[in-house]
Design an enzyme around this catalytic site. Structure first.
Site, mmCIF file in Angstrom:
data_model
loop_
_atom_site.group_PDB
_atom_site.id
_atom_site.type_symbol
_atom_site.label_atom_id
_atom_site.label_comp_id
_atom_site.label_asym_id
_atom_site.label_seq_id
_atom_site.Cartn_x
_atom_site.Cartn_y
_atom_site.Cartn_z
ATOM 1 C CG ASP A 105 -1.978 1.050 1.203
ATOM 2 O OD1 ASP A 105 -2.252 1.612 0.131
ATOM 3 O OD2 ASP A 105 -2.533 1.349 2.282
ATOM 4 C CD GLU A 135 -4.984 6.452 -0.736
ATOM 5 O OE1 GLU A 135 -6.028 5.793 -0.898
ATOM 6 O OE2 GLU A 135 -4.165 6.224 0.185
#
Length: 355
Positions: A105, A135
């Site tokens: 991730d 993000e």
């Protein structure tokens, strides 16, 4: 957004070596520079034209394309949650695992996209790459990239976004709505509680009722869910609490207005002893996504940058690794899955352009 050429090369074209190098470049949210710099060096050394998209002082998104204007763009984020965890390769079946912050991730994903884009470019596919920052926090990098899209990629028709989906194509993502419930009370000496009004007692009664609230459902995205993530209130254990609040997050499967109307009506129906006020925060809408025949599919409940990248064409969402290990001290991606993702991204990109 001026093009930038760099001569310093990064790791070779092996996806695991590049993923390892990206994980080693510490880039927690709001301090993403090392990973962005490394990605830019790697791409520029291979002849990609790169451009920076300013987000805030010292923070940029990175866009790259080959000799043709991009019509399909592979995109993910280079920021991670804290704390930094250095990479380590552990041997095992299928090539073992790559551990470290961002391994799934989403720096492993970024590496797979870089190698896939190289293959597509060699085939003559008009492909680009977009790596954003922020993000994991406010999606400010995606918003900046969305504003810059007309100048960066005026011909783009499809966006293949990356987050860990266990190598399945997502058919949709649930949305998210943050809100705070706050109860007000009156302080008094706790030896004489009848002289005060405990806000914590009000909030406890309210949260018990909240757990029974029937939430919206969707035939594709499934049920909405609700989490009470943090509680705070009061001033001391010998004082009736003058205030108390609960910070909550709902995962939406329908319009934000529908969920807010449900909460507002529920609050209005509470007796005076359990009343509170609600303050709504940031919202990410639920999104339906495109798929490709032959890929396994799923619905994901986590938020992504896709809702903020509305100008970048038809959205797809795919990534190696599991969200269940992302953000944990044991974050990892299987090496075999990471290598397979290179071909998967190339296949999705071709399909997105009708190939």
């Amino acid at each position: 957004m001026e093009p930038h050429e760099a001569s310093q090369a990064a790791p070779g074209d092996d996806v695991v070596a590049l993923a390892h190098a990206l994980v080693a470049a510490e880039s927690t949210s709001n301090a993403e520079g090392p990973a962005v710099d490394l990605a830019e060096r790697w791409l520029a050394a291979r002849g990609w034209r790169t451009a920076r998209v300013p987000v805030s002082p010292g923070r940029d998104c990175l866009f790259a394309e080959g000799d043709q204007p991009a019509e399909v763009v592979l995109s993910t984020h280079l920021d991670t949650v804290p704390p930094f965890l250095p990479p380590r390769l552990v041997d095992g079946p299928g090539g073992g695992r790559l551990y470290g912050r961002g391994s799934c991730d989403a720096k492993g994903i970024a590496a797979a996209m870089c190698v896939a884009a190289g293959r597509l470019r060699a085939e003559g596919v008009p492909v680009g790459l977009l790596f954003v920052v922020g993000e994991e926090t406010a999606h400010d990098g995606a918003h900046a990239a969305n504003a810059a899209q007309p100048a960066l990629a005026p011909r783009v028709r499809a966006l293949v976004n990356g987050d860990p989906t266990e190598s399945r194509l997502a058919v949709g993502t649930k949305g998210a709505l943050r809100f705070v419930l706050r109860a007000e009370g009156t302080a008094a000496h706790s030896a004489y509680p009848h002289l005060g009004d405990s806000a914590t007692a009000r909030l406890v009664r309210l949260l018990a009722s909240l757990a029974e609230l029937r939430l919206p459902e969707d035939a594709v995205l499934g049920p909405s869910t609700l989490n009470v993530g943090a509680l705070a209130g009061g001033v001391a254990d010998n004082v009736t609490a003058p205030w108390a609040e609960a910070r909550c997050m709902a995962r939406l499967v329908g319009p934000e207005a529908e969920f807010r109307a449900l909460v507002d009506a529920w609050l209005a129906a509470q007796p005076d002893g359990a009343r509170a006020r609600v303050t709504y925060g940031t919202t990410v809408p639920a999104v339906r996504l495109a798929t490709v025949p032959g890929f396994a599919t799923e619905v994901v409940a986590f938020a992504t940058d896709v809702p903020a990248l509305t100008r970048w064409g038809t959205p797809y969402l795919f990534g190696p690794g599991s969200i269940h290990v992302a953000h944990t001290d044991g974050e990892y991606v299987e090496v075999a899955e990471l290598r397979a993702a290179v071909g998967a991204y190339a296949r999705i990109a071709r399909a997105a352009l009708g190939g």
